[in-house]
Design a protein around this motif. Structure first.
Motif, PDB file in Angstrom:
ATOM      1  N   UNK A  71     -54.525 -20.935  53.175  1.00  0.00           N
ATOM      2  CA  UNK A  71     -53.408 -21.835  52.901  1.00  0.00           C
ATOM      3  C   UNK A  71     -52.772 -21.068  51.861  1.00  0.00           C
ATOM      4  N   UNK A  72     -53.247 -20.247  51.320  1.00  0.00           N
ATOM      5  CA  UNK A  72     -52.079 -19.560  50.545  1.00  0.00           C
ATOM      6  C   UNK A  72     -51.422 -18.347  51.723  1.00  0.00           C
ATOM      7  N   UNK A  73     -51.368 -18.133  52.456  1.00  0.00           N
ATOM      8  CA  UNK A  73     -50.882 -17.669  53.781  1.00  0.00           C
ATOM      9  C   UNK A  73     -49.726 -18.686  53.772  1.00  0.00           C
ATOM     10  N   UNK A  74     -50.538 -19.725  54.534  1.00  0.00           N
ATOM     11  CA  UNK A  74     -49.293 -20.805  54.993  1.00  0.00           C
ATOM     12  C   UNK A  74     -47.999 -21.667  54.100  1.00  0.00           C
ATOM     13  N   UNK A  75     -48.661 -20.984  52.712  1.00  0.00           N
ATOM     14  CA  UNK A  75     -47.692 -21.422  52.200  1.00  0.00           C
ATOM     15  C   UNK A  75     -46.296 -20.431  51.927  1.00  0.00           C
ATOM     16  N   UNK A  76     -46.829 -19.717  52.117  1.00  0.00           N
ATOM     17  CA  UNK A  76     -46.054 -18.291  51.825  1.00  0.00           C
ATOM     18  C   UNK A  76     -46.172 -17.131  51.373  1.00  0.00           C
TER      19      UNK A  76
END
Lengths: 110, 110
Positions: free
Chosen positions: A104-109
């Motif tokens: 999720x963190x990655x998806x939020x950039x």
DNA sequence: ACGATAGATACCCTTATGGGAATATGTCAA
DNA sequence: TTGACATATTCCCATAAGGGTATCTATCGT
């Protein structure tokens, strides 16, 4: 509309606590009704009625041997319940939880 | 004695097919009631009533945020169901089945 | 053929259910 | 304060449940 019939599916059959005990009483091998009656200490008709429900949803199968009926637990049906619950595994498995949070963190950039 | 109440335990709560759908609709995150209503397309009171049962057995928890209520699935309770079913794993897992058969053969002294 | 044994089935009763519709509660916004 | 919004609660209904007890069915041994 009334409550879903206990014979609708394995989930409903297994909702009754006594039926879970019946499954445990049968165990790994084949079991004769009287064996189950003795090990649970319940009236025989009560055991037979619960077995009938379990049979109707496929949680147990029966084989006749003379005047006895040998009941056996059908693992495949119990697996259905297991597998359904397992689809929520990430909600209790901390390992998977961390993986999810990282994603999720990655998806939020970040 | 009537049927066991749906609020008796997670097994009974989850017996109702619609309540399983509610759990899936909530998913991994917190969900507002109206979100669930929209995604399932059911009348709002119906959703609220099913949520109440799920909450009573601890399968979901609620947090208030203004006029909204945010529901979340409680993995630990679902794990109880998972773990119970898993105690029968040897009945469907062929790997374990072979181990069991070998042990029985040995026990018979062959 | 007969009694005994193993098991299933039928009947009665009390009770909680889930859906529907209407309404109550609580909170926001102007 | 007033109305709109989010959600919970209440009331009514038809239905199937599980327990108890009695009885039926099938099979065994003699």
């Amino acid at each position: 509309m009334p409550r879903a019939p206990t014979t609708l599916d394995p989930f409903n059959a297994v909702a009754e606590p006594k039926r879970r005990l019946v499954l445990q009483a049968i165990g790994d091998d084949e079991r004769q009704v009287n064996d189950i009656v003795d090990s649970l200490g319940w009236p025989q008709p009560m055991v037979s009625k619960h077995l009938a429900v379990l049979k109707e949803v496929g949680l147990v199968s029966v084989r006749r041997d003379g005047r006895r009926r040998l009941y056996k637990v059908e693992g495949s049906k119990l697996k259905q319940i297991h597998d359904w619950a397992k689809t929520f595994e990430r909600l209790w498995d901390h390992q998977l939880q961390r993986i999810k949070e990282r994603a999720e963190k990655k998806a939020r950039g970040q």
